[in-house]
Design a protein around this motif. Sequence first.
Motif, PDB file in Angstrom:
ATOM      1  N   ASP A  31       0.791  -1.178  -0.089  1.00 35.73           N
ATOM      2  CA  ASP A  31      -0.047  -0.132   0.074  1.00 35.73           C
ATOM      3  C   ASP A  31       0.841   1.290   0.013  1.00 35.73           C
ATOM      4  O   ASP A  31       0.603   2.124  -0.521  1.00 35.73           O
ATOM      5  CB  ASP A  31      -1.078  -0.014   1.150  1.00 35.73           C
ATOM      6  N   SER A  32       2.214   1.086   0.855  1.00 37.23           N
ATOM      7  CA  SER A  32       2.851   2.521   0.587  1.00 37.23           C
ATOM      8  C   SER A  32       3.660   2.576  -0.787  1.00 37.23           C
ATOM      9  O   SER A  32       3.783   3.917  -0.910  1.00 37.23           O
ATOM     10  CB  SER A  32       4.160   2.027   1.494  1.00 37.23           C
ATOM     11  N   GLY A  33       3.544   1.776  -1.685  1.00 36.91           N
ATOM     12  CA  GLY A  33       4.249   1.959  -2.951  1.00 36.91           C
ATOM     13  C   GLY A  33       5.706   2.336  -3.007  1.00 36.91           C
ATOM     14  O   GLY A  33       6.281   2.331  -1.950  1.00 36.91           O
ATOM     15  N   ALA A  53      13.424   2.560   3.139  1.00 46.25           N
ATOM     16  CA  ALA A  53      14.497   1.936   2.583  1.00 46.25           C
ATOM     17  C   ALA A  53      14.810   0.378   3.122  1.00 46.25           C
ATOM     18  O   ALA A  53      15.471  -0.161   2.288  1.00 46.25           O
ATOM     19  CB  ALA A  53      16.098   2.884   3.104  1.00 46.25           C
ATOM     20  N   ALA A  54      14.051  -0.022   4.153  1.00 41.51           N
ATOM     21  CA  ALA A  54      14.445  -1.329   4.673  1.00 41.51           C
ATOM     22  C   ALA A  54      13.760  -2.284   3.452  1.00 41.51           C
ATOM     23  O   ALA A  54      14.367  -3.477   3.433  1.00 41.51           O
ATOM     24  CB  ALA A  54      13.471  -1.389   6.094  1.00 41.51           C
ATOM     25  N   TRP A  55      12.854  -1.919   2.732  1.00 43.64           N
ATOM     26  CA  TRP A  55      12.200  -2.737   1.817  1.00 43.64           C
ATOM     27  C   TRP A  55      11.977  -2.102   0.569  1.00 43.64           C
ATOM     28  O   TRP A  55      11.510  -2.771  -0.431  1.00 43.64           O
ATOM     29  CB  TRP A  55      10.701  -3.458   2.376  1.00 43.64           C
ATOM     30  N   LEU A 107       3.736  -8.519  -4.782  1.00 40.54           N
ATOM     31  CA  LEU A 107       5.123  -8.652  -4.425  1.00 40.54           C
ATOM     32  C   LEU A 107       6.008  -8.566  -5.442  1.00 40.54           C
ATOM     33  O   LEU A 107       7.205  -8.125  -5.589  1.00 40.54           O
ATOM     34  CB  LEU A 107       5.346  -9.356  -3.368  1.00 40.54           C
ATOM     35  N   SER A 108       5.600  -9.892  -6.422  1.00 40.29           N
ATOM     36  CA  SER A 108       6.600  -9.934  -7.553  1.00 40.29           C
ATOM     37  C   SER A 108       6.487  -8.719  -8.590  1.00 40.29           C
ATOM     38  O   SER A 108       7.646  -8.398  -8.979  1.00 40.29           O
ATOM     39  CB  SER A 108       5.941 -11.226  -8.157  1.00 40.29           C
ATOM     40  N   HIS A 109       5.498  -8.088  -8.569  1.00 35.73           N
ATOM     41  CA  HIS A 109       5.608  -7.079  -9.556  1.00 35.73           C
ATOM     42  C   HIS A 109       6.334  -5.439  -8.763  1.00 35.73           C
ATOM     43  O   HIS A 109       7.086  -5.081  -9.502  1.00 35.73           O
ATOM     44  CB  HIS A 109       3.999  -6.434  -9.656  1.00 35.73           C
ATOM     45  N   PHE A 110       6.129  -5.696  -7.673  1.00 32.45           N
ATOM     46  CA  PHE A 110       6.882  -4.484  -6.664  1.00 32.45           C
ATOM     47  C   PHE A 110       8.316  -4.743  -6.848  1.00 32.45           C
ATOM     48  O   PHE A 110       8.956  -3.559  -7.063  1.00 32.45           O
ATOM     49  CB  PHE A 110       6.580  -4.731  -5.092  1.00 32.45           C
ATOM     50  N   TYR A 111       8.709  -5.959  -6.986  1.00 32.13           N
ATOM     51  CA  TYR A 111      10.346  -6.054  -6.857  1.00 32.13           C
ATOM     52  C   TYR A 111      10.719  -6.549  -8.360  1.00 32.13           C
ATOM     53  O   TYR A 111      11.839  -7.202  -8.378  1.00 32.13           O
ATOM     54  CB  TYR A 111      10.724  -7.232  -5.815  1.00 32.13           C
ATOM     55  N   ARG A 112       9.772  -6.247  -9.209  1.00 35.10           N
ATOM     56  CA  ARG A 112      10.166  -6.976 -10.484  1.00 35.10           C
ATOM     57  C   ARG A 112      11.700  -6.456 -11.200  1.00 35.10           C
ATOM     58  O   ARG A 112      12.378  -7.378 -11.744  1.00 35.10           O
ATOM     59  CB  ARG A 112       9.212  -6.283 -11.727  1.00 35.10           C
ATOM     60  N   TRP A 113      12.010  -5.295 -10.871  1.00 40.60           N
ATOM     61  CA  TRP A 113      13.329  -4.734 -11.329  1.00 40.60           C
ATOM     62  C   TRP A 113      14.421  -5.298 -10.803  1.00 40.60           C
ATOM     63  O   TRP A 113      15.340  -5.707 -11.405  1.00 40.60           O
ATOM     64  CB  TRP A 113      13.506  -3.261 -11.482  1.00 40.60           C
ATOM     65  N   ASP A 114      14.165  -5.520  -9.398  1.00 41.85           N
ATOM     66  CA  ASP A 114      15.405  -6.295  -8.608  1.00 41.85           C
ATOM     67  C   ASP A 114      15.436  -7.675  -8.981  1.00 41.85           C
ATOM     68  O   ASP A 114      16.593  -8.277  -9.302  1.00 41.85           O
ATOM     69  CB  ASP A 114      14.994  -6.395  -7.013  1.00 41.85           C
ATOM     70  N   LEU A 115      14.248  -8.415  -9.334  1.00 42.17           N
ATOM     71  CA  LEU A 115      14.246  -9.932  -9.688  1.00 42.17           C
ATOM     72  C   LEU A 115      15.018  -9.876 -11.363  1.00 42.17           C
ATOM     73  O   LEU A 115      15.586 -10.928 -11.629  1.00 42.17           O
ATOM     74  CB  LEU A 115      13.022 -10.112  -9.889  1.00 42.17           C
ATOM     75  N   ALA A 116      14.748  -8.800 -12.036  1.00 44.42           N
ATOM     76  CA  ALA A 116      15.609  -8.702 -13.351  1.00 44.42           C
ATOM     77  C   ALA A 116      16.846  -8.524 -13.327  1.00 44.42           C
ATOM     78  O   ALA A 116      17.578  -9.250 -14.164  1.00 44.42           O
ATOM     79  CB  ALA A 116      14.750  -7.659 -14.198  1.00 44.42           C
ATOM     80  N   ALA A 117      17.124  -7.727 -12.530  1.00 43.65           N
ATOM     81  CA  ALA A 117      18.661  -7.132 -12.289  1.00 43.65           C
ATOM     82  C   ALA A 117      19.553  -8.180 -11.636  1.00 43.65           C
ATOM     83  O   ALA A 117      20.914  -8.112 -11.971  1.00 43.65           O
ATOM     84  CB  ALA A 117      18.622  -5.815 -11.560  1.00 43.65           C
ATOM     85  N   PHE A 118      19.098  -8.698 -10.736  1.00 42.29           N
ATOM     86  CA  PHE A 118      20.088  -9.636  -9.921  1.00 42.29           C
ATOM     87  C   PHE A 118      19.601 -11.050  -9.839  1.00 42.29           C
ATOM     88  O   PHE A 118      18.377 -11.595 -10.136  1.00 42.29           O
ATOM     89  CB  PHE A 118      20.096  -9.351  -8.353  1.00 42.29           C
TER      90      PHE A 118
END
Length: 165
Positions: free
Chosen positions: A62-64, A70-72, A145-156
């Motif tokens: 919900d925070s976007g 920075a923790a998440w 969550l997968s969408h929220f972190y999609r760029w991290d999952l693609a980069a690493f």
Amino acid sequence: YRRLRTEETRLSEFNQTEIKAMLGSYTKVLFVRDPFHRLIATFLQGMGISPSFSSFVQEVLDSGVHNSSAAWKPLVSLCRPCLVQYDYVVMFGFLRQELGHLLHRAGLPAGNLLPELTDSQVQWTYRWLSEQMFSELSAQQKERLSHFYRWDLAAFPFSSSFLSD
């Protein structure tokens, strides 16, 4: 870098010439961790006020991305790996091996400086915790969550992340 700065000075406060000079004068190391593991650690450390992991995840979603702690917050938005050419990327879970290599490259005696790290135990514990915590989430939360972190999952290379599935 010679320019006077305080601990809170952000890279974005410098002009492009200064940024280029600074980044060229440092060895840049990026420590990365599976975003789902970061969420679990944040929740367990009590940084969220939610009574359950599922409600904590809902608060994060919900925070976007722009209003998140920075923790998440996704690493890509914090560390800009596409803009900053890091000399080393150290993956959580392989710290002993990678830090030993990094210290060796820096000309430091790795054996005396490294703490005892039990990477295999850490990986097993987080695997077990991930299974437990992931099972608490709804299908919609998992997808978001997968969408929220999609760029991290693609980069690493978080190939074993629950969010990659």
